[in-house]
Design a protein around this motif. Structure first.
Motif, PDB file in Angstrom:
ATOM      1  N   TYR A  84      -0.621  -0.453  -5.174  1.00  0.00           N
ATOM      2  CA  TYR A  84      -1.493  -1.518  -4.970  1.00  0.00           C
ATOM      3  C   TYR A  84      -2.468  -1.007  -3.805  1.00  0.00           C
ATOM      4  O   TYR A  84      -2.077  -0.163  -3.007  1.00  0.00           O
ATOM      5  N   ARG A  85      -3.321  -1.786  -3.756  1.00  0.00           N
ATOM      6  CA  ARG A  85      -4.580  -1.563  -2.804  1.00  0.00           C
ATOM      7  C   ARG A  85      -4.828  -2.830  -2.402  1.00  0.00           C
ATOM      8  O   ARG A  85      -5.270  -3.755  -3.066  1.00  0.00           O
ATOM      9  N   GLU A 138       0.847  -1.170  -0.020  1.00  0.00           N
ATOM     10  CA  GLU A 138      -0.045  -0.188  -0.073  1.00  0.00           C
ATOM     11  C   GLU A 138       0.912   1.114   0.089  1.00  0.00           C
ATOM     12  O   GLU A 138       0.440   2.195  -0.861  1.00  0.00           O
ATOM     13  N   GLY A 152     -11.802  -1.215   2.351  1.00  0.00           N
ATOM     14  CA  GLY A 152     -10.697  -1.842   2.350  1.00  0.00           C
ATOM     15  C   GLY A 152     -10.887  -3.511   2.845  1.00  0.00           C
ATOM     16  O   GLY A 152      -9.927  -4.096   3.246  1.00  0.00           O
ATOM     17  N   GLU A 198     -14.538  -0.418  -1.055  1.00  0.00           N
ATOM     18  CA  GLU A 198     -14.043   0.881  -0.528  1.00  0.00           C
ATOM     19  C   GLU A 198     -13.471   1.188   0.838  1.00  0.00           C
ATOM     20  O   GLU A 198     -12.666   2.044   0.945  1.00  0.00           O
TER      21      GLU A 198
END
Length: 218
Positions: free
Chosen positions: A19-20, A14, A178, A176
């Protein structure tokens, strides 16, 4: 690898900005204890059905979670859970089996007792569902006690667009924030709804507060 090692890897990904990382939804073991603020009881509800028409289709699963909340939308205790399967009078369509994983064999011989539902919802002042217009029609048809309850919709009665979300689908809202959830079952969706509602909007209180304010309007 330990959980701590995996979390460290996720944070590094992150931090790169490229990247998420989505984490599997885990429900907190405890919520804040009441601080003397008056509280009431609510229910998060979700149903799985054989189709979209409440006049012809049937409920095959009901999930509910009780929770204790204050007028400003803070959630304190999350209590009892209810989960029940119900065998329909017709075969479950293949697309519903694919979506939910609920098969005709799984529900065979199961029914949801009217008195058990009535007892579970008796002390709740509000029933919340994501797309309540859908769930409410099915529930009131099968269990008349729901008609006396006040309902609220976590999909339409919160201005998700104003909070920066492009849509109000439950899985999207969870992503959204996470997280991701495994499965599309009634109790799983209830857990997701309560997680979404406990989160705070930017510069404001929890989303549940906005939902309650909307539900109080005539």
């Amino acid at each position: 690898m330990s959980t701590a090692d995996l979390e460290e890897m996720a944070k590094r990904l992150e931090a790169s900005g490229d990247y998420r990382v989505l984490r599997k939804l885990t429900i907190p073991g405890a919520y804040p204890e009441p601080d003397g603020t008056p509280t009431k009881l609510g229910i998060i509800l979700d149903v799985e059905t054989t189709g979209l028409n409440p006049a012809a289709d049937e409920i095959i699963e009901l999930g509910m979670i009780k929770f204790e909340f204050s007028a400003d939308g803070r959630i304190f205790r999350v209590g009892d859970r209810f989960s029940g399967l119900c065998e329909p009078t017709t075969p479950i369509p293949p697309e519903i089996v694919t979506l939910t994983g609920i098969t005709s064999d799984l529900v065979k011989g199961h029914n949801i007792n009217l008195q058990e539902v009535s007892t579970f919802i008796a002390d709740a002042v509000i029933v919340i569902a994501h797309n309540a217009g859908f769930d409410r029609m099915f529930c009131e048809r099968k269990w008349p006690d729901f008609a006396a309850k006040h309902w609220a919709c976590s999909s339409s009665e919160i201005d998700w667009h104003r909070h920066g979300h492009a849509g109000s689908r439950l899985a999207y809202l969870l992503n959204e924030q996470g997280y991701f959830s495994t499965g599309h079952r009634a109790l799983n969706d209830c857990e997701t709804v309560i997680t979404v509602l406990t989160r705070s909007a930017k510069g404001g209180g929890p989303h549940l507060g906005e939902l309650l304010a909307s539900a109080r309007r005539a």
